[in-house]
Scaffold this motif. Structure first.
Motif, PDB file in Angstrom:
ATOM      1  N   ASP A 139     -31.814  -8.125 -36.942  1.00 40.72           N
ATOM      2  CA  ASP A 139     -31.879  -8.192 -38.406  1.00 40.72           C
ATOM      3  C   ASP A 139     -32.496  -9.529 -38.804  1.00 40.72           C
ATOM      4  O   ASP A 139     -32.820 -10.372 -37.961  1.00 40.72           O
ATOM      5  CB  ASP A 139     -30.499  -7.994 -39.040  1.00 40.72           C
ATOM      6  N   ASP A 140     -32.648  -9.717 -40.120  1.00 42.28           N
ATOM      7  CA  ASP A 140     -33.327 -10.916 -40.609  1.00 42.28           C
ATOM      8  C   ASP A 140     -32.529 -12.181 -40.318  1.00 42.28           C
ATOM      9  O   ASP A 140     -33.110 -13.231 -40.014  1.00 42.28           O
ATOM     10  CB  ASP A 140     -33.568 -10.788 -42.119  1.00 42.28           C
ATOM     11  N   GLU A 141     -31.201 -12.131 -40.408  1.00 48.28           N
ATOM     12  CA  GLU A 141     -30.394 -13.313 -40.137  1.00 48.28           C
ATOM     13  C   GLU A 141     -30.509 -13.726 -38.678  1.00 48.28           C
ATOM     14  O   GLU A 141     -30.548 -14.924 -38.362  1.00 48.28           O
ATOM     15  CB  GLU A 141     -28.934 -13.045 -40.512  1.00 48.28           C
ATOM     16  N   ALA A 142     -30.544 -12.751 -37.785  1.00 47.56           N
ATOM     17  CA  ALA A 142     -30.689 -13.068 -36.367  1.00 47.56           C
ATOM     18  C   ALA A 142     -32.059 -13.675 -36.079  1.00 47.56           C
ATOM     19  O   ALA A 142     -32.181 -14.588 -35.244  1.00 47.56           O
ATOM     20  CB  ALA A 142     -30.473 -11.815 -35.528  1.00 47.56           C
ATOM     21  N   PRO A 169     -22.641 -22.611 -39.848  1.00 43.47           N
ATOM     22  CA  PRO A 169     -23.539 -21.481 -39.554  1.00 43.47           C
ATOM     23  C   PRO A 169     -24.993 -21.847 -39.817  1.00 43.47           C
ATOM     24  O   PRO A 169     -25.318 -22.591 -40.739  1.00 43.47           O
ATOM     25  CB  PRO A 169     -23.057 -20.385 -40.509  1.00 43.47           C
ATOM     26  N   GLY A 170     -25.865 -21.311 -38.994  1.00 45.89           N
ATOM     27  CA  GLY A 170     -27.292 -21.458 -39.200  1.00 45.89           C
ATOM     28  C   GLY A 170     -27.929 -22.649 -38.529  1.00 45.89           C
ATOM     29  O   GLY A 170     -29.151 -22.821 -38.629  1.00 45.89           O
ATOM     30  N   ASP A 171     -27.140 -23.491 -37.829  1.00 44.56           N
ATOM     31  CA  ASP A 171     -27.700 -24.693 -37.217  1.00 44.56           C
ATOM     32  C   ASP A 171     -28.084 -24.495 -35.758  1.00 44.56           C
ATOM     33  O   ASP A 171     -28.972 -25.185 -35.258  1.00 44.56           O
ATOM     34  CB  ASP A 171     -26.703 -25.851 -37.311  1.00 44.56           C
ATOM     35  N   TRP A 172     -27.405 -23.580 -35.070  1.00 47.81           N
ATOM     36  CA  TRP A 172     -27.606 -23.411 -33.639  1.00 47.81           C
ATOM     37  C   TRP A 172     -27.701 -21.938 -33.269  1.00 47.81           C
ATOM     38  O   TRP A 172     -27.129 -21.078 -33.946  1.00 47.81           O
ATOM     39  CB  TRP A 172     -26.453 -24.038 -32.839  1.00 47.81           C
ATOM     40  N   GLY A 195       8.424  -9.800 -22.737  1.00 52.50           N
ATOM     41  CA  GLY A 195       8.376  -8.789 -23.784  1.00 52.50           C
ATOM     42  C   GLY A 195       8.880  -9.249 -25.133  1.00 52.50           C
ATOM     43  O   GLY A 195       9.045  -8.420 -26.029  1.00 52.50           O
ATOM     44  N   THR A 196       9.130 -10.554 -25.322  1.00 55.88           N
ATOM     45  CA  THR A 196       9.531 -11.031 -26.648  1.00 55.88           C
ATOM     46  C   THR A 196       8.421 -10.785 -27.660  1.00 55.88           C
ATOM     47  O   THR A 196       8.679 -10.398 -28.804  1.00 55.88           O
ATOM     48  CB  THR A 196       9.877 -12.528 -26.588  1.00 55.88           C
ATOM     49  N   VAL A 197       7.194 -10.996 -27.257  1.00 52.63           N
ATOM     50  CA  VAL A 197       6.030 -10.639 -28.060  1.00 52.63           C
ATOM     51  C   VAL A 197       5.096  -9.818 -27.173  1.00 52.63           C
ATOM     52  O   VAL A 197       5.164  -9.893 -25.944  1.00 52.63           O
ATOM     53  CB  VAL A 197       5.293 -11.889 -28.606  1.00 52.63           C
ATOM     54  N   GLN A 198       4.243  -9.046 -27.794  1.00 49.99           N
ATOM     55  CA  GLN A 198       3.288  -8.230 -27.067  1.00 49.99           C
ATOM     56  C   GLN A 198       2.005  -9.028 -26.816  1.00 49.99           C
ATOM     57  O   GLN A 198       1.638  -9.896 -27.617  1.00 49.99           O
ATOM     58  CB  GLN A 198       2.958  -6.954 -27.855  1.00 49.99           C
ATOM     59  N   VAL A 199       1.352  -8.730 -25.714  1.00 50.37           N
ATOM     60  CA  VAL A 199       0.144  -9.479 -25.360  1.00 50.37           C
ATOM     61  C   VAL A 199      -0.961  -9.270 -26.397  1.00 50.37           C
ATOM     62  O   VAL A 199      -1.801 -10.155 -26.598  1.00 50.37           O
ATOM     63  CB  VAL A 199      -0.344  -9.084 -23.955  1.00 50.37           C
ATOM     64  N   ARG A 200      -0.988  -8.128 -27.053  1.00 51.92           N
ATOM     65  CA  ARG A 200      -2.009  -7.881 -28.077  1.00 51.92           C
ATOM     66  C   ARG A 200      -1.878  -8.833 -29.258  1.00 51.92           C
ATOM     67  O   ARG A 200      -2.831  -9.051 -30.001  1.00 51.92           O
ATOM     68  CB  ARG A 200      -1.904  -6.434 -28.578  1.00 51.92           C
ATOM     69  N   SER A 201      -0.681  -9.394 -29.431  1.00 58.46           N
ATOM     70  CA  SER A 201      -0.475 -10.324 -30.542  1.00 58.46           C
ATOM     71  C   SER A 201      -0.981 -11.721 -30.232  1.00 58.46           C
ATOM     72  O   SER A 201      -0.987 -12.583 -31.119  1.00 58.46           O
ATOM     73  CB  SER A 201       1.016 -10.389 -30.889  1.00 58.46           C
ATOM     74  N   LEU A 202      -1.378 -11.975 -28.991  1.00 64.22           N
ATOM     75  CA  LEU A 202      -1.794 -13.306 -28.573  1.00 64.22           C
ATOM     76  C   LEU A 202      -3.285 -13.405 -28.309  1.00 64.22           C
ATOM     77  O   LEU A 202      -3.752 -14.472 -27.909  1.00 64.22           O
ATOM     78  CB  LEU A 202      -1.028 -13.724 -27.308  1.00 64.22           C
ATOM     79  N   VAL A 203      -4.023 -12.343 -28.495  1.00 65.94           N
ATOM     80  CA  VAL A 203      -5.448 -12.358 -28.163  1.00 65.94           C
ATOM     81  C   VAL A 203      -6.285 -12.031 -29.392  1.00 65.94           C
ATOM     82  O   VAL A 203      -5.848 -11.294 -30.289  1.00 65.94           O
ATOM     83  CB  VAL A 203      -5.769 -11.366 -27.023  1.00 65.94           C
ATOM     84  N   GLU A 204      -7.474 -12.607 -29.415  1.00 71.77           N
ATOM     85  CA  GLU A 204      -8.456 -12.340 -30.462  1.00 71.77           C
ATOM     86  C   GLU A 204      -9.817 -12.209 -29.796  1.00 71.77           C
ATOM     87  O   GLU A 204     -10.216 -13.072 -29.007  1.00 71.77           O
ATOM     88  CB  GLU A 204      -8.480 -13.467 -31.490  1.00 71.77           C
ATOM     89  N   PRO A 205     -10.548 -11.132 -30.058  1.00 70.11           N
ATOM     90  CA  PRO A 205     -11.853 -10.947 -29.404  1.00 70.11           C
ATOM     91  C   PRO A 205     -12.814 -12.093 -29.725  1.00 70.11           C
ATOM     92  O   PRO A 205     -12.938 -12.523 -30.872  1.00 70.11           O
ATOM     93  CB  PRO A 205     -12.355  -9.621 -29.984  1.00 70.11           C
ATOM     94  N   LEU A 206     -13.485 -12.582 -28.701  1.00 70.64           N
ATOM     95  CA  LEU A 206     -14.445 -13.669 -28.895  1.00 70.64           C
ATOM     96  C   LEU A 206     -15.640 -13.227 -29.732  1.00 70.64           C
ATOM     97  O   LEU A 206     -16.236 -14.037 -30.448  1.00 70.64           O
ATOM     98  CB  LEU A 206     -14.922 -14.196 -27.540  1.00 70.64           C
ATOM     99  N   ARG A 207     -15.991 -11.971 -29.646  1.00 64.52           N
ATOM    100  CA  ARG A 207     -17.122 -11.489 -30.450  1.00 64.52           C
ATOM    101  C   ARG A 207     -16.825 -11.598 -31.947  1.00 64.52           C
ATOM    102  O   ARG A 207     -17.725 -11.861 -32.746  1.00 64.52           O
ATOM    103  CB  ARG A 207     -17.460 -10.046 -30.078  1.00 64.52           C
ATOM    104  N   LYS A 208     -15.568 -11.399 -32.346  1.00 68.12           N
ATOM    105  CA  LYS A 208     -15.222 -11.534 -33.762  1.00 68.12           C
ATOM    106  C   LYS A 208     -15.267 -12.996 -34.201  1.00 68.12           C
ATOM    107  O   LYS A 208     -15.612 -13.296 -35.346  1.00 68.12           O
ATOM    108  CB  LYS A 208     -13.835 -10.947 -34.012  1.00 68.12           C
ATOM    109  N   ILE A 209     -14.906 -13.893 -33.303  1.00 69.03           N
ATOM    110  CA  ILE A 209     -14.915 -15.316 -33.658  1.00 69.03           C
ATOM    111  C   ILE A 209     -16.343 -15.838 -33.769  1.00 69.03           C
ATOM    112  O   ILE A 209     -16.683 -16.576 -34.692  1.00 69.03           O
ATOM    113  CB  ILE A 209     -14.115 -16.115 -32.618  1.00 69.03           C
ATOM    114  N   VAL A 210     -17.197 -15.446 -32.826  1.00 66.75           N
ATOM    115  CA  VAL A 210     -18.574 -15.943 -32.820  1.00 66.75           C
ATOM    116  C   VAL A 210     -19.431 -15.241 -33.869  1.00 66.75           C
ATOM    117  O   VAL A 210     -20.535 -15.715 -34.180  1.00 66.75           O
ATOM    118  CB  VAL A 210     -19.178 -15.777 -31.410  1.00 66.75           C
ATOM    119  N   ARG A 212     -19.087 -15.174 -36.996  1.00 62.51           N
ATOM    120  CA  ARG A 212     -19.291 -16.030 -38.171  1.00 62.51           C
ATOM    121  C   ARG A 212     -20.570 -16.839 -38.050  1.00 62.51           C
ATOM    122  O   ARG A 212     -21.234 -17.140 -39.055  1.00 62.51           O
ATOM    123  CB  ARG A 212     -18.092 -16.964 -38.335  1.00 62.51           C
ATOM    124  N   LEU A 213     -20.943 -17.191 -36.828  1.00 63.70           N
ATOM    125  CA  LEU A 213     -22.148 -17.975 -36.577  1.00 63.70           C
ATOM    126  C   LEU A 213     -23.343 -17.107 -36.212  1.00 63.70           C
ATOM    127  O   LEU A 213     -24.402 -17.643 -35.872  1.00 63.70           O
ATOM    128  CB  LEU A 213     -21.889 -18.973 -35.439  1.00 63.70           C
TER     129      LEU A 213
END
Length: 664
Positions: A139-142, A169-172, A195-210, A212-213
């Motif tokens: 796309d144009d932003e990429a 965003p937009g610098d690198w 089992g006090t917390v579930q492992v899904r509650s401790l992870v966030e996909p890196l693709r969602k974090i990156v 933004r940039l």
């Protein structure tokens, strides 16, 4: 005014009789008029009379109980109606969201660079060079980022995520390389292990974090580096199940790939668990549940049951202490309710610590509080001990008594957690081997600007557990003397030493605490009292200062602050690069940013329905209030709102229904 009153007139005979009797006849009587007759209304014609209002009869008083019942019913109805309205509103919102989410999007004829589909070969090993990615021009932003400098980040932990969250965003043109597709909130891994917390509650996909940039993610493992050509060698898995190696070009490289556990040369560590990743937490949880299930079988012997229910933690740091506390809570709150009582009775938890106290990096008060808490909970603490070997069915350790006597002991067990320090992973070990001045045995040494020492200036950075900021001052001896020796006599007088101290603080900010009393320090090492320091005296002074500097701990807090510092600096560098290069400035890091300074915000640890806080000069410890403060801090440090919501739900579920006992 008076009123004339009419009196009947007596007859003549009657009058004469009254006179004869001596009784006179009185004149007419006058009486004052009533005030109501003096008004003009009295002269008006009479108005028709209004019906008198009826006074309502007061109902019989209700009983107090009935009034309360009606009041409760009224507010219950209000609550039910508002809840129903809220549910309907939420359902309508979800419906509207789904109506827009599941709309068809046109993805036909997505442009892809030919170089991304057929990379050229090159480099020292003649491998494919990935100069373009398949989503570079989608796309144009990429397309706008295609000509930006390439920033490659190796790893997806605290340091890497902090860089991604701080970069503008937009610098690198950003690319993240990691064998894991997610980032993990590591401080709560002990909670996930039971089992006090579930492992899904401790992870966030890196693709969602990156995203933004508008960055890219490559699922691969870094294995080597060609600094002369700015090529990062990666190993990835192909669709055929074979490993393929490629080169990824970079302009700036950030190494944030973490570390592994230190082995200390102990044999049998393949029988131990570590707790650094989600996979480790899942494996520990399966082993713990397997042990309790086997211990519940009627064919299990008493000796075997005790071995199965013996849990050994090697290491008395925060990870080891929190894991022991979580296992204890699991037994107290869930095992005792759903497993045979004999299983809870025969559980034994052992913490083996090489120092005299657990949590030895915390204040003395906190260490003693945690030890007393564990003693009340019947958690065995083995201090001043060293593990000598780990076998499949027992652990061997030695204890040094105060008189110097060493005794050997064994603990039968089917669970051993190894949590004793850090060591280099294979990639950081390879980087250290490439650079001759890298002499640190546990991490890559970086300067105060987080640049890897020995690498081309400003090309390679390292942050987090895989890096350590230099503490050696004597290595800058010649440079410092050249800057400070104004008269070039080969000696440093006090004024020149005062200037040298300023330069030392600038190069190594962690040395500031050792350079407070400059005059006292100068006189201490001026052995011949000639008001000057020779090179030998100065060398000894700088060497001892470096030995007193404490290296930064390998914690998430340090990695996070380093990542934020580096992200802000790279954003400033991208904006000012052209101006600096035109002016002939080569050390761009010095020009746009001050050296990195670590600010300790405190340390905390969970010790079983209680928590401890070490805030430097202030220590705080306690039960439920401290535990909820500990939870609040970790909740606020989550990467996204999604993980915050899931974490809160997990804590509520544990409190209401207990932990999940399923073995998955």
């Amino acid at each position: 005014m008076y009123q004339l009153t009419r009196v009947c007139k007596p007859s003549g005979a009657t009058t004469s009789r009254l006179v004869h009797l001596g009784i006179g006849v009185r004149p007419p009587l006058l009486r004052p008029l009533p005030s109501r007759l003096l008004s003009t209304d009295a002269l008006a014609p009479p108005k028709p009379s209004k019906p008198r209002p009826q006074i309502p009869t007061e109902p019989l008083p209700r009983s107090r109980l009935l009034s309360r019942i009606l009041l409760v019913a009224k507010y219950t109805g209000y609550a039910a109606l508002s809840s129903t309205f809220g549910i309907l509103l939420l359902g309508a919102g979800i419906f509207i969201h789904d109506a827009f989410t599941y709309a068809n999007k046109d993805v036909h004829r997505v442009p892809v660079l030919p170089l991304a589909l057929h990379p050229e070969q090159g480099g020292p090993k003649n491998l494919p060079i990935v100069r373009a990615l398949v989503d570079d021009v989608e796309d144009d932003e990429a397309k706008k980022l295609l000509d930006k400098p390439k920033l490659v980040i190796v790893g997806g932990g605290w340091g890497a995520v902090s860089v991604l969250q701080t970069l503008a965003p937009g610098d690198w043109h950003v690319t993240v390389v990691s064998p894991e597709t997610f980032t993990t909130f590591t401080p709560l891994l002990p909670s996930a292990a039971v089992g006090t917390v579930q492992v899904r509650s401790l992870v966030e996909p890196l693709r969602k974090i990156v995203a933004r940039l508008r960055g890219h993610f490559v699922d691969a493992k870094a294995v080597d580096l060609v600094m002369s050509e700015r090529l990062l060698e990666l190993e990835t898995l192909t669709s055929t199940g074979e490993f393929q190696r490629v080169y990824l070009p970079y302009n700036k490289l950030i190494i944030a790939c973490g570390s592994t556990s230190s082995t200390h040369g102990i044999q049998g560590l393949e029988h131990c668990f570590q707790l650094k990743t989600i996979s480790d937490a899942q494996a520990i949880r399966r082993r713990i549940l397997d042990n309790f299930e086997m211990a519940s079988l009627p064919i299990t012997t008493p000796e075997e049951r005790k071995r199965l229910l013996s849990f050994v933690v090697c290491g008395g740091g925060p990870t080891g202490v929190e894991t022991a506390a979580e296992i204890y809570d699991f037994c107290q709150e869930d095992i005792v309710n759903y497993y045979p009582k004999i299983c809870r009775e025969e559980v034994s938890i052992h913490v083996i610590q090489s120092r005299e106290h657990i949590l030895n990096t915390y204040s003395e008060a906190i260490s003693k509080y945690a030890e007393e808490k564990f003693r009340r909970d019947s958690v065995e603490l083995v201090t001043s001990a060293r593990v000598s070997a780990v076998h499949p069915d027992h652990v061997v350790y030695t204890v040094r008594s105060p008189d110097g006597t060493i005794t050997t002991h064994e603990i039968p067990t089917n669970f051993v957690l190894w949590s004793t320090g850090i060591a280099m992973n294979p990639f950081t070990r390879r980087i250290s081997a490439l650079l001759p001045n890298q002499v640190h045995k546990k991490a890559i040494e970086v300067d105060a600007h987080l640049r890897v020492k020995g690498a081309p200036l400003g090309d390679v950075y390292a942050i987090g557990d895989c890096a350590t900021v230099e503490t050696s001052v004597v290595s800058y001896l010649l440079d410092l003397v050249d800057e400070a020796d104004k008269n070039k006599d080969g000696k440093i007088d006090f004024d020149e030493f005062d200037f040298m101290v300023t330069r030392i603080k600038h190069r190594i900010p962690m040395a500031e605490s050792q350079l407070q009393k400059v005059r006292t320090l100068f006189d201490l090492y001026d052995s011949n009292a000639d008001n000057s320091l020779s090179l030998n005296e100065l060398c000894k002074l700088l060497e001892e200062i470096g030995n007193k500097i404490t290296a930064l701990p390998a914690t998430a807090q340090v990695a996070s602050q380093q990542g934020k510092y580096l992200g802000k600096k790279l954003s400033q560098l991208a904006k000012k690069r052209e101006v600096l290069e035109v002016n002939g400035i080569h050390d761009l890091d010095e020009a746009v940013s001050k050296p990195f300074r670590y600010t300790h915000l405190g340390s905390l640890a969970y010790i079983g329905n209680a928590a401890v806080f070490d805030l430097g000069n202030l220590s705080f410890m306690g039960g439920l209030i401290a535990m909820y403060a500990w939870r609040s801090i970790y909740w606020s440090e989550q990467v996204s709102a999604r993980t915050r919501f899931l974490l809160m739900i997990d804590w509520i579920i544990r409190g209401v229904w207990g932990r999940d006992l399923s073995r998955l």
